[in-house]
Design a protein around this motif. Structure first.
Motif, PDB file in Angstrom:
ATOM      1  N   GLY A 185       0.912  -1.138   0.012  1.00 53.65           N
ATOM      2  CA  GLY A 185       0.043  -0.005   0.035  1.00 53.65           C
ATOM      3  C   GLY A 185       0.938   1.137   0.221  1.00 53.65           C
ATOM      4  N   LEU A 186       1.843   1.289   0.545  1.00 56.73           N
ATOM      5  CA  LEU A 186       2.718   2.403   0.607  1.00 56.73           C
ATOM      6  C   LEU A 186       3.403   2.692  -0.710  1.00 56.73           C
ATOM      7  N   ILE A 187       3.437   1.931  -1.753  1.00 55.05           N
ATOM      8  CA  ILE A 187       4.125   1.980  -2.987  1.00 55.05           C
ATOM      9  C   ILE A 187       3.444   3.143  -3.652  1.00 55.05           C
ATOM     10  N   ASN A 188       2.128   3.175  -3.813  1.00 52.58           N
ATOM     11  CA  ASN A 188       1.441   4.623  -4.229  1.00 52.58           C
ATOM     12  C   ASN A 188       1.525   5.783  -3.236  1.00 52.58           C
ATOM     13  N   GLU A 189       2.177   5.564  -2.010  1.00 52.45           N
ATOM     14  CA  GLU A 189       2.083   6.906  -1.120  1.00 52.45           C
ATOM     15  C   GLU A 189       3.579   7.318  -1.242  1.00 52.45           C
ATOM     16  N   VAL A 190       4.298   6.549  -1.709  1.00 48.43           N
ATOM     17  CA  VAL A 190       5.779   7.178  -1.941  1.00 48.43           C
ATOM     18  C   VAL A 190       5.974   7.349  -3.324  1.00 48.43           C
ATOM     19  N   ILE A 191       5.620   6.473  -4.379  1.00 43.09           N
ATOM     20  CA  ILE A 191       5.794   6.700  -5.661  1.00 43.09           C
ATOM     21  C   ILE A 191       4.684   7.295  -6.290  1.00 43.09           C
ATOM     22  N   PRO A 192       4.893   8.424  -7.238  1.00 41.85           N
ATOM     23  CA  PRO A 192       3.578   8.842  -7.881  1.00 41.85           C
ATOM     24  C   PRO A 192       2.671   7.784  -8.579  1.00 41.85           C
ATOM     25  N   TRP A 193       1.244   8.017  -8.723  1.00 48.43           N
ATOM     26  CA  TRP A 193       0.522   7.276  -9.474  1.00 48.43           C
ATOM     27  C   TRP A 193       1.150   6.980 -11.148  1.00 48.43           C
ATOM     28  N   ILE A 194       1.425   7.810 -11.394  1.00 49.12           N
ATOM     29  CA  ILE A 194       2.084   7.915 -12.886  1.00 49.12           C
ATOM     30  C   ILE A 194       3.037   6.568 -13.016  1.00 49.12           C
ATOM     31  N   ILE A 195       3.716   6.295 -12.177  1.00 47.43           N
ATOM     32  CA  ILE A 195       4.488   4.893 -12.450  1.00 47.43           C
ATOM     33  C   ILE A 195       3.560   3.749 -12.914  1.00 47.43           C
ATOM     34  N   PRO A 196       3.970   3.135 -14.148  1.00 45.61           N
ATOM     35  CA  PRO A 196       3.351   2.131 -14.464  1.00 45.61           C
ATOM     36  C   PRO A 196       2.933   0.886 -13.383  1.00 45.61           C
ATOM     37  N   LEU A 197       1.733   0.469 -13.777  1.00 42.64           N
ATOM     38  CA  LEU A 197       1.387  -0.524 -12.720  1.00 42.64           C
ATOM     39  C   LEU A 197       2.107  -1.713 -12.795  1.00 42.64           C
ATOM     40  N   TRP A 198       2.790  -2.198 -13.969  1.00 40.49           N
ATOM     41  CA  TRP A 198       3.831  -3.322 -14.044  1.00 40.49           C
ATOM     42  C   TRP A 198       5.020  -3.017 -13.149  1.00 40.49           C
ATOM     43  N   ARG A 199       5.606  -1.848 -13.043  1.00 39.27           N
ATOM     44  CA  ARG A 199       6.482  -1.550 -12.399  1.00 39.27           C
ATOM     45  C   ARG A 199       6.139  -1.595 -10.842  1.00 39.27           C
ATOM     46  N   GLN A 200       4.911  -1.214 -10.635  1.00 43.08           N
ATOM     47  CA  GLN A 200       4.622  -1.279  -9.041  1.00 43.08           C
ATOM     48  C   GLN A 200       4.429  -2.779  -8.756  1.00 43.08           C
ATOM     49  N   VAL A 201       4.107  -3.509  -9.328  1.00 41.80           N
ATOM     50  CA  VAL A 201       3.966  -5.105  -9.303  1.00 41.80           C
ATOM     51  C   VAL A 201       5.489  -5.725  -9.021  1.00 41.80           C
ATOM     52  N   VAL A 202       6.279  -5.119 -10.034  1.00 42.42           N
ATOM     53  CA  VAL A 202       7.816  -5.711  -9.780  1.00 42.42           C
ATOM     54  C   VAL A 202       8.336  -5.326  -8.385  1.00 42.42           C
ATOM     55  N   ILE A 203       8.002  -4.096  -8.073  1.00 43.11           N
ATOM     56  CA  ILE A 203       8.611  -3.589  -6.740  1.00 43.11           C
ATOM     57  C   ILE A 203       8.011  -4.181  -5.556  1.00 43.11           C
ATOM     58  N   GLY A 204       6.478  -4.557  -5.701  1.00 39.22           N
ATOM     59  CA  GLY A 204       5.870  -5.192  -4.507  1.00 39.22           C
ATOM     60  C   GLY A 204       6.332  -6.581  -4.391  1.00 39.22           C
ATOM     61  N   ALA A 205       6.468  -7.264  -5.608  1.00 38.84           N
ATOM     62  CA  ALA A 205       7.058  -8.687  -5.519  1.00 38.84           C
ATOM     63  C   ALA A 205       8.776  -8.755  -4.930  1.00 38.84           C
TER      64      ALA A 205
END
Length: 140
Positions: free
Chosen positions: A45-65
């Protein structure tokens, strides 16, 4: 106080969801997995709190994994290697690191991260009045 209650709710939700996922996947779990699941969910949940929404979802997923894998490794070092509780053992899987993490489970954490990121974002919107989720797969 509100922020603490929100984090506690998200932690508890993630812990319960992880317990359910683990029971479905391998038929048993351990109480420490509740703590790991809660921590992973809060971090997703903190991914979108720290990184702007503009980051592609696939990158958020890789960061999450990557985050889940790192937390799994740290937890495994404590509960399996230090405390010797033998909660899991990846020694039979190729590419494992100290029998605690392996590439196969990193791949499994990708769809789990996707689900966790989206669920967290919508819970924050529905229950806590935060920004409505919006995603870009390849960027804006």
């Amino acid at each position: 106080m509100k922020k603490c209650l929100k984090l506690l709710f998200l932690f508890t939700s993630g812990g319960l969801l992880y317990i359910i996922l683990e029971l479905a996947w391998r038929g048993w779990t351990h109480w420490s997995m509740f703590a790991l699941g809660g921590l992973c969910f809060v971090c997703l949940g903190l991914i979108n709190e720290v990184i702007p929404w503009i980051i592609p979802l696939w990158r958020q997923v890789v960061i999450g994994a990557c985050v889940i894998t790192a937390l799994e490794f740290l937890t495994g070092c404590v509960v399996n290697l230090w405390l010797e509780w033998d909660v899991w053992d990846y020694s039979q899987l190729p590419g494992n690191v100290l029998d605690q993490v392996c590439p196969q489970y990193f791949i499994l954490w990708l769809p789990v991260s996707l689900a966790g990121i989206i669920l967290d974002d919508w819970l924050r919107f529905w229950l806590f009045g935060e920004e409505r989720p919006h995603y870009f797969w390849m960027g804006e």
